[in-house]
Design a protein around this motif. Structure first.
Motif, mmCIF file in Angstrom:
data_model
loop_
_atom_site.group_PDB
_atom_site.id
_atom_site.type_symbol
_atom_site.label_atom_id
_atom_site.label_comp_id
_atom_site.label_asym_id
_atom_site.label_seq_id
_atom_site.Cartn_x
_atom_site.Cartn_y
_atom_site.Cartn_z
ATOM 1 N N SER A 1 1.487 26.001 -3.645
ATOM 2 C CA SER A 1 2.680 25.868 -3.599
ATOM 3 C C SER A 1 3.248 24.771 -2.460
ATOM 4 N N SER A 2 4.018 23.964 -2.731
ATOM 5 C CA SER A 2 4.410 22.949 -1.629
ATOM 6 C C SER A 2 5.554 23.345 -0.919
ATOM 7 N N GLY A 3 5.424 23.100 0.521
ATOM 8 C CA GLY A 3 6.542 23.689 1.632
ATOM 9 C C GLY A 3 6.808 22.095 2.132
ATOM 10 N N VAL A 4 8.296 21.971 2.341
ATOM 11 C CA VAL A 4 8.745 20.763 3.045
ATOM 12 C C VAL A 4 9.269 21.163 4.308
ATOM 13 N N SER B 1 11.998 12.917 10.632
ATOM 14 C CA SER B 1 10.728 12.801 9.772
ATOM 15 C C SER B 1 10.979 14.022 8.873
ATOM 16 N N ALA B 2 10.089 13.716 7.705
ATOM 17 C CA ALA B 2 10.332 14.850 6.681
ATOM 18 C C ALA B 2 8.859 14.853 5.738
ATOM 19 N N TRP B 3 8.338 16.075 5.881
ATOM 20 C CA TRP B 3 6.806 15.803 5.039
ATOM 21 C C TRP B 3 6.819 17.081 4.294
ATOM 22 N N SER B 4 5.683 17.112 3.263
ATOM 23 C CA SER B 4 5.460 18.293 2.551
ATOM 24 C C SER B 4 3.853 18.539 2.555
ATOM 25 N N GLY B 5 3.595 19.680 2.562
ATOM 26 C CA GLY B 5 2.279 20.313 2.736
ATOM 27 C C GLY B 5 2.227 21.179 1.429
ATOM 28 N N ILE B 6 0.628 21.331 1.155
ATOM 29 C CA ILE B 6 0.426 22.473 0.090
ATOM 30 C C ILE B 6 -0.075 23.489 0.649
ATOM 31 N N ARG B 7 0.375 24.775 0.308
ATOM 32 C CA ARG B 7 -0.181 25.819 0.796
ATOM 33 C C ARG B 7 -1.080 26.576 -0.176
ATOM 34 N N PRO B 8 -2.325 26.885 0.327
ATOM 35 C CA PRO B 8 -3.334 27.487 -0.708
ATOM 36 C C PRO B 8 -3.285 28.817 -0.855
ATOM 37 N N LEU B 9 -2.139 29.195 -1.696
ATOM 38 C CA LEU B 9 -2.049 30.802 -2.048
ATOM 39 C C LEU B 9 -2.940 31.006 -2.919
ATOM 40 N N ALA B 10 -3.693 32.149 -2.720
ATOM 41 C CA ALA B 10 -4.915 32.447 -3.301
ATOM 42 C C ALA B 10 -4.895 33.723 -4.070
ATOM 43 N N MET B 11 -5.643 33.710 -5.100
ATOM 44 C CA MET B 11 -5.821 34.877 -6.076
ATOM 45 C C MET B 11 -7.171 35.306 -5.907
ATOM 46 N N ASP B 12 -7.382 36.563 -6.014
ATOM 47 C CA ASP B 12 -8.785 37.181 -6.025
ATOM 48 C C ASP B 12 -9.333 37.073 -7.351
ATOM 49 N N PRO B 13 -10.400 35.967 -7.689
ATOM 50 C CA PRO B 13 -10.759 36.199 -8.998
ATOM 51 C C PRO B 13 -11.271 37.402 -9.748
ATOM 52 N N SER B 14 -11.717 38.132 -9.017
ATOM 53 C CA SER B 14 -12.286 39.707 -9.449
ATOM 54 C C SER B 14 -10.781 40.467 -9.800
ATOM 55 N N ALA B 15 -9.655 40.325 -9.359
ATOM 56 C CA ALA B 15 -8.511 41.126 -9.564
ATOM 57 C C ALA B 15 -8.108 40.889 -10.980
ATOM 58 N N LYS B 16 -7.620 41.957 -11.604
ATOM 59 C CA LYS B 16 -7.193 42.108 -12.884
ATOM 60 C C LYS B 16 -5.870 41.393 -13.372
ATOM 61 N N SER B 17 -5.043 41.097 -12.285
ATOM 62 C CA SER B 17 -3.758 40.565 -12.887
ATOM 63 C C SER B 17 -3.313 39.554 -11.477
ATOM 64 N N THR B 18 -2.342 38.645 -11.808
ATOM 65 C CA THR B 18 -1.959 37.701 -10.989
ATOM 66 C C THR B 18 -1.120 38.193 -9.722
ATOM 67 N N GLU B 19 -0.753 39.496 -9.883
ATOM 68 C CA GLU B 19 0.048 40.004 -8.818
ATOM 69 C C GLU B 19 -0.925 39.891 -7.431
ATOM 70 N N SER B 20 -2.120 39.633 -7.653
ATOM 71 C CA SER B 20 -2.861 39.568 -6.414
ATOM 72 C C SER B 20 -2.581 38.267 -5.546
#
Ligand SMILES: Cc1cc2nc3c(=O)[nH]c(=O)nc-3n(C[C@H](O)[C@H](O)[C@H](O)COP(=O)(O)OP(=O)(O)OC[C@H]3O[C@@H](n4cnc5c(N)ncnc54)[C@H](O)[C@@H]3O)c2cc1C
Length: 400
Positions: free
Chosen positions: A129-132, A211-230
């Protein structure tokens, strides 16, 4: 908080308590044991033109030299000579292998690419997810005052806070691809300007954006979780290949807890028998104690690098000698935050920064020219008002 200083302080603290720290070292593949069942090391590329730099803590231990071998050919890749606290060696090959009981993958938004080195079929964990953010002059946050709106009229969070003598405002949250140098879009900058204008009785102008810049948030999903709600902003620690622990997601503010969870997972994975538990809770970071401003004012390097900013010429020399600063971009972006605070001031400071780094690292004229070029290209990715690219495609170049 100057997070670039905290980041460098963490690396230097790790070195002091015994870690070998490398920058410009890219993991290009993982090494497995003969059965292919466990990760036992990594192949690393030195991306700084064949030169590797180490910093060691030498408390009570004296080492004269270290040889790095290519384990496949048994050839010596490099011999590293140590002097005082620094050791510098020149490699004959820009890749080498290193082995470990457990490998920890903390590659942020890039962590899936490292996981794929162990198993190309793994399910991705990262939802990037990008954040400015934009930086405005100090008068937008007078007397250290800030503003946070938990829910704007279209339901977003917006803030405007004092930061290193200026005002930082943000942020956005949008899906993005994973790239090394994400750039902010003009509409994202405009969104932030419009959103904060709703709460001020002055109009915030595009020309105020330093100045203005963008960064990428590493939003993470637990690979063992059953749904993307994690998918969450919490961190995830996961061993999806024996010997390879991935730690990702989370926040800057939770880094110690993240480190502790990763270390404990590594202890379990490698069946390690440490003498003590994780020490991060009470570990002091270099720079947080015994601080002496005089460290930065020797050798006639006492001038400021940019008008209106505290950074001194001597800091460039200090960072080159003690903090792995290997390029002009390292300094303006990752040792002080000048590029993020004021892109144009950083651009004006570049020639002097390169001159000091050239003297520290013995760069020739050709290398200095490359550094200037790379520095300018890097700063182009920051959209100050001077760099603004408007929707009609014109490069404005003049204040609005
Ligand atoms: C816009 C934005 C706003 C944020 N706001 C906040 C906030 O207000 N508070 C807060 O606490 N946190 C905030 N965060 C979150 C915080 O910045 C991140 O969680 C944190 O930077 C992630 O740290 P990391 O070490 O996991 O990853 P990174 O900082 O991304 O570090 C990963 C490193 O791995 C390296 N790497 C990648 N691939 C390889 C490879 N193959 N070999 C070797 N190295 C590799 C990369 O070069 C990079 O240096 C924000 C993040 C963003 C983007």
């Amino acid at each position: 908080m100057n997070d670039s200083r905290l980041n460098v302080g963490l690396a230097c603290t790790a070195a002091v308590v015994g870690a070998a720290v490398l920058n410009y070292a890219e993991v290009v593949s993982l090494i497995k044991d003969e059965s292919g069942e466990r990760v036992i090391g990594a192949r690393i590329r030195d991306t700084l033109s064949g030169r590797i730099k180490y910093v060691y803590s030498l408390s009570g231990i004296y080492i004269n030299s270290i040889k790095i071998y290519d384990s496949r050919t048994d050839c010596v890749l490099t011999e590293v000579l140590l002097d005082d606290l620094c050791a510098t060696g020149v490699t004959r090959c820009n890749e080498f292998e290193t082995f470990a009981k457990v490998v920890v993958n903390a590659a942020g938004p890039f962590c899936d690419s490292v996981r794929k080195m162990a198993n190309s079929d793994v399910t991705p964990m990262i939802c990037p997810s990008s954040g400015v953010h934009i930086v405005l002059p100090d008068y937008y946050s007078p007397e250290g005052m800030g503003l946070i709106v938990p829910k704007t009229k279209d339901g977003r969070v917006i803030f405007m806070l004092p930061w290193l003598g200026r005002t930082v405002a943000g942020t956005t949250d949008s899906n993005t691809a994973i790239t090394m140098l994400p750039e902010p879009h003009e509409d994202e900058i405009q969104f932030i300007l419009d959103a904060i204008s709703d709460y001020l009785n002055v109009q915030v102008r595009r020309s105020d954006v330093l100045s203005a810049w963008s960064g990428i948030r590493p939003l993470a999903m637990d690979p063992s979780a059953k749904s993307t709600e994690s998918i969450s902003r919490d961190h995830v620690v996961f061993e999806d290949y024996p010997g390879l622990i991935t730690i990702t997601g989370g926040k800057w503010t939770t880094y110690r807890s993240m480190a502790e969870d990763a270390v404990n997972a590594a202890v379990r994975s490698g069946n390690l028998k440490p003498d003590n538990g994780c020490v991060t809770d009470n570990l002091h970071i270099i720079g947080g104690y015994g601080w002496d401003p005089a460290s930065f004012t020797n050798e006639g390097l006492g001038k400021r690098l940019a008008h209106g900013y505290p950074f001194l010429e001597a800091e460039v020399a200090y960072c080159a000698r003690h903090e792995y600063c290997e390029s002009a971009v390292d300094f303006v972006a990752r040792r002080c935050r000048l590029a993020f605070l004021d892109t144009d001031a950083a651009g004006r400071a570049l020639p002097r920064i390169i001159e000091i780094l050239a003297s520290e690292h013995k760069w020739d004229k050709a290398r200095q020219k490359i550094e200037l070029q790379k520095g300018k290209e890097f700063l182009e990715t920051f959209k100050s008002s001077k760099n603004a690219q408007f929707s009609d495609g014109k490069h404005n170049g003049k204040p609005l």
